[in-house]
Design a protein around this motif. Structure first.
Motif, PDB file in Angstrom:
ATOM      1  N   SER A  30      12.699  -6.482  -6.771  1.00 21.50           N
ATOM      2  CA  SER A  30      12.924  -5.618  -5.611  1.00 21.50           C
ATOM      3  C   SER A  30      11.609  -5.096  -5.068  1.00 21.50           C
ATOM      4  O   SER A  30      11.362  -5.104  -3.849  1.00 21.50           O
ATOM      5  N   TYR A  31      10.730  -4.646  -5.962  1.00 24.63           N
ATOM      6  CA  TYR A  31       9.451  -4.090  -5.531  1.00 24.63           C
ATOM      7  C   TYR A  31       8.551  -5.172  -4.936  1.00 24.63           C
ATOM      8  O   TYR A  31       7.818  -4.916  -3.971  1.00 24.63           O
ATOM      9  N   TYR A  34       9.575  -5.816  -1.408  1.00 27.12           N
ATOM     10  CA  TYR A  34       9.090  -4.709  -0.581  1.00 27.12           C
ATOM     11  C   TYR A  34       7.590  -4.831  -0.329  1.00 27.12           C
ATOM     12  O   TYR A  34       7.114  -4.680   0.811  1.00 27.12           O
ATOM     13  N   SER A  35       6.819  -5.107  -1.368  1.00 24.11           N
ATOM     14  CA  SER A  35       5.365  -5.148  -1.255  1.00 24.11           C
ATOM     15  C   SER A  35       4.897  -6.246  -0.309  1.00 24.11           C
ATOM     16  O   SER A  35       4.003  -6.030   0.522  1.00 24.11           O
ATOM     17  N   ASN A  38       5.729  -5.291   3.179  1.00 29.11           N
ATOM     18  CA  ASN A  38       4.857  -4.197   3.594  1.00 29.11           C
ATOM     19  C   ASN A  38       3.480  -4.713   4.025  1.00 29.11           C
ATOM     20  O   ASN A  38       2.978  -4.358   5.097  1.00 29.11           O
ATOM     21  N   TYR A  90      15.422   5.864  -2.875  1.00 32.32           N
ATOM     22  CA  TYR A  90      14.987   4.496  -2.596  1.00 32.32           C
ATOM     23  C   TYR A  90      15.774   3.927  -1.425  1.00 32.32           C
ATOM     24  O   TYR A  90      15.201   3.321  -0.505  1.00 32.32           O
ATOM     25  N   MET A  94      14.367   2.753   2.285  1.00 29.67           N
ATOM     26  CA  MET A  94      14.559   1.420   2.856  1.00 29.67           C
ATOM     27  C   MET A  94      15.235   1.487   4.222  1.00 29.67           C
ATOM     28  O   MET A  94      14.888   0.743   5.148  1.00 29.67           O
ATOM     29  N   ILE A 128       9.570   5.173  -2.137  1.00 38.23           N
ATOM     30  CA  ILE A 128       9.851   3.822  -2.627  1.00 38.23           C
ATOM     31  C   ILE A 128       8.944   3.477  -3.796  1.00 38.23           C
ATOM     32  O   ILE A 128       9.398   2.984  -4.836  1.00 38.23           O
ATOM     33  N   ILE A 212      12.861  -6.632   3.326  1.00 35.46           N
ATOM     34  CA  ILE A 212      13.234  -5.252   3.002  1.00 35.46           C
ATOM     35  C   ILE A 212      14.732  -5.155   2.729  1.00 35.46           C
ATOM     36  O   ILE A 212      15.165  -4.498   1.769  1.00 35.46           O
ATOM     37  N   SER A 215      15.361  -6.677  -0.593  1.00 35.03           N
ATOM     38  CA  SER A 215      14.873  -5.775  -1.638  1.00 35.03           C
ATOM     39  C   SER A 215      15.896  -4.689  -1.929  1.00 35.03           C
ATOM     40  O   SER A 215      16.177  -4.376  -3.102  1.00 35.03           O
ATOM     41  N   LEU A 216      16.468  -4.119  -0.881  1.00 33.03           N
ATOM     42  CA  LEU A 216      17.472  -3.067  -1.059  1.00 33.03           C
ATOM     43  C   LEU A 216      18.727  -3.613  -1.736  1.00 33.03           C
ATOM     44  O   LEU A 216      19.286  -2.973  -2.641  1.00 33.03           O
TER      45      LEU A 216
END
Length: 249
Positions: A30-31, A34-35, A38, A90, A94, A128, A212, A215-216
Motif C-alpha cells: 500500500s505504501y 502511494y510513494s 506521490n 489513512y 487518501m 499517510i 492512490i 493503495s487505499l
C-alpha cells in the motif's frame, strides 16, 4: 519482548523475515503504491507550472505549500490519533489526495484551482506516512507472535527501502513524462497542443490517481493490524513470555 530481537543475519534471512510477515507485506505494498504515485506527481509539477499554466515563476508555490502544511499538520497527528483510529486517518488522507487529483485533472490551467489541488494533495502527507510507519512498527510484534522470532531491525528497514525505490523511479518517470508530452527543447506553453496536455495529464495525474485508489483498496481490504489488534498481540506475547519464564524457573 525486545530482548527477543533476532540479529539481521544475511540478506536471505532478512528477506525470509519479511516474507513471513503478511501484514508487513500488505502495508508495504500500500505504501509503495502511494510513494510511487506521490513522486510521479511531485516530480512533474515544474512542467505543470511551466507548460500547462504558463507561469514558471509561480512554481515556488509547489515548494512553499508542502513545507508550510508539513510544519502545521505534523504536531496534530498524535492528537488526532488519540480520537481517530489510524485506519480512518489513512482513509481520509487518501480521499483528500483523490480530491486533489480531480482538481488537477479538471482545471490544470487555472492557478487558483491548482493551488487548491496542491493543498489537498499535500495536506494528508504526514497522516499517510505516519500511519504507514506505525503500522509497520506494529507488525514487528505481529511477526513475533506469528513466527516466534522478533525481526525488529529488518522490519524497520522496509519503509526507508520503499522510499528509496520510489525516489529512484522519480527521475525516470519525470523524464518519460516530459518527452511523451513534448515538454522538452524549445517547447513553450503556447506551443502545447490538446494532445500534449492530455498526455501530460494521463501520466502526471490519471495513472498516479489510479495508484492512490489501489493503495487505499489494498490498505482497507488486507491490513488488519490496528491499535486494538496490536494491544491484543502484545498481551499474548507478554503471556507467552511470562509462561516461558515460569517454566524456566
Amino acid at each position: 519482548m525486545r530482548a527477543k530481537a533476532e540479529g539481521s543475519g544475511n540478506p536471505i534471512e532478512a528477506f525470509k523475515a519479511i516474507a513471513r510477515n503478511d501484514q508487513l507485506l500488505w502495508v508495504a505494498l500500500s505504501y509503495l503504491l502511494y510513494s510511487v504515485a506521490n513522486v510521479a506527481t511531485t516530480g512533474v509539477l515544474f512542467y505543470q507550472f511551466t507548460y500547462v499554466l504558463g507561469m514558471p515563476d509561480s512554481f515556488s508555490l509547489a515548494g512553499v505549500i508542502p513545507v508550510v502544511i508539513g510544519l502545521v499538520t505534523t504536531p496534530f497527528y498524535p492528537m488526532l490519533n488519540r480520537h481517530i483510529p489510524r485506519r480512518w486517518l489513512y482513509t481520509a488522507g487518501m480521499v483528500s489526495m483523490i480530491a486533489g487529483y480531480i482538481l488537477f485533472i479538471a482545471a490544470p490551467a487555472n492557478l487558483p484551482a491548482v493551488v487548491a489541488a496542491l493543498i489537498l494533495f499535500y495536506l494528508p502527507a504526514q497522516s499517510i506516512q505516519m500511519t504507514a510507519i506505525l503500522s509497520m512498527t506494529d507488525s514487528i510484534e505481529y511477526g513475533q507472535l506469528k513466527t516466534g522470532r522478533r525481526n525488529e531491525a529488518v522490519t524497520l528497514s522496509v519503509r526507508p527501502m520503499l522510499d528509496k525505490i520510489a525516489g529512484a523511479l522519480s527521475n525516470g518517470i519525470v523524464g518519460f513524462v516530459a518527452v511523451a508530452a513534448g515538454m522538452v527543447g524549445s517547447a513553450t506553453a503556447s506551443s502545447m497542443t490538446a494532445d500534449n496536455i492530455r498526455t501530460f495529464k494521463t501520466f502526471a495525474y490519471y495513472l498516479p490517481l489510479g495508484g492512490i485508489v489501489l493503495s487505499l483498496i489494498v490498505f482497507l481490504l488486507t491490513v488488519k493490524i490496528d491499535e486494538k489488534m496490536h494491544e491484543d498481540i502484545v498481551r499474548q506475547l507478554e503471556g507467552q513470555l511470562a509462561a516461558d519464564k515460569a517454566d524456566a524457573e
